[in-house]
Motif scaffolding. Structure first.
Motif, PDB file in Angstrom:
ATOM      1  N   ILE A  82       0.732  -1.239   0.160  1.00  0.00           N
ATOM      2  CA  ILE A  82      -0.151   0.396   0.188  1.00  0.00           C
ATOM      3  C   ILE A  82       1.039   1.165  -0.325  1.00  0.00           C
ATOM      4  O   ILE A  82       1.451   1.600   0.969  1.00  0.00           O
ATOM      5  N   LYS A  83       0.899   2.400  -0.765  1.00  0.00           N
ATOM      6  CA  LYS A  83       1.324   3.329  -0.684  1.00  0.00           C
ATOM      7  C   LYS A  83       0.966   4.994  -0.128  1.00  0.00           C
ATOM      8  O   LYS A  83       0.978   5.435   0.169  1.00  0.00           O
ATOM      9  N   THR A  84      -0.672   4.580  -0.802  1.00  0.00           N
ATOM     10  CA  THR A  84      -1.299   5.899  -0.240  1.00  0.00           C
ATOM     11  C   THR A  84      -3.041   5.352   0.538  1.00  0.00           C
ATOM     12  O   THR A  84      -3.130   4.468  -0.422  1.00  0.00           O
ATOM     13  N   MET A  85      -3.445   5.967   1.134  1.00  0.00           N
ATOM     14  CA  MET A  85      -5.551   5.344   1.590  1.00  0.00           C
ATOM     15  C   MET A  85      -5.232   7.023   1.323  1.00  0.00           C
ATOM     16  O   MET A  85      -5.455   8.028   1.585  1.00  0.00           O
ATOM     17  N   GLY A  86      -6.979   7.480   0.620  1.00  0.00           N
ATOM     18  CA  GLY A  86      -7.390   8.517   0.656  1.00  0.00           C
ATOM     19  C   GLY A  86      -8.945   8.484   0.740  1.00  0.00           C
ATOM     20  O   GLY A  86      -9.748   7.616   0.145  1.00  0.00           O
ATOM     21  N   TRP A  87      -9.363   9.808   0.781  1.00  0.00           N
ATOM     22  CA  TRP A  87     -11.602   9.735   1.160  1.00  0.00           C
ATOM     23  C   TRP A  87     -11.513  11.080  -0.458  1.00  0.00           C
ATOM     24  O   TRP A  87     -10.477  11.902  -0.040  1.00  0.00           O
ATOM     25  N   TYR A  88     -12.430  10.616  -1.356  1.00  0.00           N
ATOM     26  CA  TYR A  88     -12.968  11.874  -1.755  1.00  0.00           C
ATOM     27  C   TYR A  88     -14.195  11.675  -2.063  1.00  0.00           C
ATOM     28  O   TYR A  88     -15.130  11.310  -0.820  1.00  0.00           O
ATOM     29  N   ARG A  89     -14.390  13.088  -2.525  1.00  0.00           N
ATOM     30  CA  ARG A  89     -15.584  13.504  -2.266  1.00  0.00           C
ATOM     31  C   ARG A  89     -16.496  13.412  -3.762  1.00  0.00           C
ATOM     32  O   ARG A  89     -15.670  14.323  -4.824  1.00  0.00           O
ATOM     33  N   GLN A  90     -17.666  13.690  -4.090  1.00  0.00           N
ATOM     34  CA  GLN A  90     -18.568  13.986  -4.627  1.00  0.00           C
ATOM     35  C   GLN A  90     -20.122  14.437  -4.537  1.00  0.00           C
ATOM     36  O   GLN A  90     -20.575  13.945  -4.157  1.00  0.00           O
ATOM     37  N   ALA A  91     -19.844  15.454  -4.994  1.00  0.00           N
ATOM     38  CA  ALA A  91     -21.287  16.868  -4.831  1.00  0.00           C
ATOM     39  C   ALA A  91     -21.988  16.116  -5.920  1.00  0.00           C
ATOM     40  O   ALA A  91     -21.534  16.669  -7.263  1.00  0.00           O
ATOM     41  N   PRO A  92     -23.288  16.592  -5.604  1.00  0.00           N
ATOM     42  CA  PRO A  92     -24.295  16.665  -7.414  1.00  0.00           C
ATOM     43  C   PRO A  92     -23.866  17.015  -7.906  1.00  0.00           C
ATOM     44  O   PRO A  92     -24.073  18.955  -7.520  1.00  0.00           O
ATOM     45  N   GLY A  93     -23.699  17.394  -9.176  1.00  0.00           N
ATOM     46  CA  GLY A  93     -23.375  18.608 -10.449  1.00  0.00           C
ATOM     47  C   GLY A  93     -21.595  18.959 -10.265  1.00  0.00           C
ATOM     48  O   GLY A  93     -21.498  19.702 -10.403  1.00  0.00           O
ATOM     49  N   ASN A  94     -20.737  18.733  -9.308  1.00  0.00           N
ATOM     50  CA  ASN A  94     -19.633  18.706  -9.091  1.00  0.00           C
ATOM     51  C   ASN A  94     -18.582  17.482  -9.415  1.00  0.00           C
ATOM     52  O   ASN A  94     -19.269  16.278 -10.085  1.00  0.00           O
ATOM     53  N   GLN A  95     -17.168  17.670 -10.010  1.00  0.00           N
ATOM     54  CA  GLN A  95     -16.509  16.678 -10.144  1.00  0.00           C
ATOM     55  C   GLN A  95     -16.087  16.182  -8.624  1.00  0.00           C
ATOM     56  O   GLN A  95     -16.308  16.699  -7.401  1.00  0.00           O
ATOM     57  N   ARG A  96     -15.885  14.390  -8.589  1.00  0.00           N
ATOM     58  CA  ARG A  96     -14.891  14.219  -7.678  1.00  0.00           C
ATOM     59  C   ARG A  96     -13.897  15.444  -7.106  1.00  0.00           C
ATOM     60  O   ARG A  96     -13.192  15.526  -7.471  1.00  0.00           O
ATOM     61  N   GLU A  97     -14.103  15.128  -5.569  1.00  0.00           N
ATOM     62  CA  GLU A  97     -12.474  16.200  -5.538  1.00  0.00           C
ATOM     63  C   GLU A  97     -11.646  15.517  -4.111  1.00  0.00           C
ATOM     64  O   GLU A  97     -12.265  14.019  -3.756  1.00  0.00           O
ATOM     65  N   LEU A  98     -10.615  15.628  -3.925  1.00  0.00           N
ATOM     66  CA  LEU A  98      -9.635  14.740  -2.993  1.00  0.00           C
ATOM     67  C   LEU A  98     -10.582  15.449  -1.414  1.00  0.00           C
ATOM     68  O   LEU A  98     -10.267  17.029  -1.629  1.00  0.00           O
ATOM     69  N   VAL A  99     -10.454  14.625  -0.554  1.00  0.00           N
ATOM     70  CA  VAL A  99     -10.533  15.702   0.513  1.00  0.00           C
ATOM     71  C   VAL A  99      -9.113  15.406   1.450  1.00  0.00           C
ATOM     72  O   VAL A  99      -9.113  15.909   2.360  1.00  0.00           O
ATOM     73  N   ALA A 100      -8.765  13.831   1.578  1.00  0.00           N
ATOM     74  CA  ALA A 100      -7.589  13.559   2.609  1.00  0.00           C
ATOM     75  C   ALA A 100      -6.447  12.865   2.363  1.00  0.00           C
ATOM     76  O   ALA A 100      -7.725  11.489   1.759  1.00  0.00           O
ATOM     77  N   THR A 101      -5.915  12.443   2.382  1.00  0.00           N
ATOM     78  CA  THR A 101      -5.014  11.369   2.197  1.00  0.00           C
ATOM     79  C   THR A 101      -3.935  10.475   3.302  1.00  0.00           C
ATOM     80  O   THR A 101      -3.683  12.253   4.202  1.00  0.00           O
ATOM     81  N   ILE A 102      -3.232   9.775   3.217  1.00  0.00           N
ATOM     82  CA  ILE A 102      -3.088   9.585   4.535  1.00  0.00           C
ATOM     83  C   ILE A 102      -1.173   8.292   3.827  1.00  0.00           C
ATOM     84  O   ILE A 102      -2.048   7.491   2.748  1.00  0.00           O
ATOM     85  N   THR A 103      -0.752   8.350   3.881  1.00  0.00           N
ATOM     86  CA  THR A 103       0.832   7.016   2.675  1.00  0.00           C
ATOM     87  C   THR A 103       0.873   6.380   3.989  1.00  0.00           C
ATOM     88  O   THR A 103       0.597   6.723   5.141  1.00  0.00           O
ATOM     89  N   SER A 104       2.290   5.324   3.384  1.00  0.00           N
ATOM     90  CA  SER A 104       2.512   4.399   4.995  1.00  0.00           C
ATOM     91  C   SER A 104       2.875   5.162   5.659  1.00  0.00           C
ATOM     92  O   SER A 104       3.369   3.741   6.913  1.00  0.00           O
ATOM     93  N   GLY A 105       3.553   6.114   5.338  1.00  0.00           N
ATOM     94  CA  GLY A 105       4.774   6.563   6.174  1.00  0.00           C
ATOM     95  C   GLY A 105       4.277   7.275   7.364  1.00  0.00           C
ATOM     96  O   GLY A 105       4.211   7.920   8.793  1.00  0.00           O
TER      97      GLY A 105
END
Length: 117
Positions: free
Chosen positions: A30-53
């Motif tokens: 595993i390199k990274t884990m993350g959360w993204y979100r997409q609201a109606p009419g919007n593009q998916r966007e990054l919320v937060a990520t965490i690396t293996s470190g």
């Protein structure tokens, strides 16, 4: 391997939710884990990520309110969301990136978060 996201729901402004994302099987490299979100009419966007470190990265809109964490023994990633605002309403997706010769992304199915009074 499939990712199962959970923890979404309806919450009032100022409330909290904790999202979890767990794979159906073991993941390696595993390199990274993350959360993204997409609201109606919007593009998916990054919320937060965490690396293996353990290095974290947040969207400016959630800094100070959201906290990403992981349990490396379970390959599970969490998102603690506090002081929720109506503009946080979206479908939240988790992503785990592994690197074996090349990067490969696993995506969860999404969990709905609705912030409304």
């Amino acid at each position: 391997v499939q990712l199962q996201a959970s923890g979404g729901g309806l919450v009032q402004p100022g409330g909290s939710l904790r999202l979890s994302c767990e794979p159906s099987g073991r993941l390696f490299n595993i390199k990274t884990m993350g959360w993204y979100r997409q609201a109606p009419g919007n593009q998916r966007e990054l919320v937060a990520t965490i690396t293996s470190g353990g290095n974290t990265n947040y969207a400016d809109s959630v800094k100070g309110r959201f906290t990403i964490s992981s349990d490396n023994a379970k390959d599970t990633v969490y998102l603690q969301m506090n002081s929720l605002k109506p503009e946080d309403t979206a479908v939240y997706y988790c992503k785990i990136t592994v690197e074996v010769l090349r990067e490969y992304d696993y995506w969860g199915q999404g969990t709905q978060v609705t912030v409304s009074s």
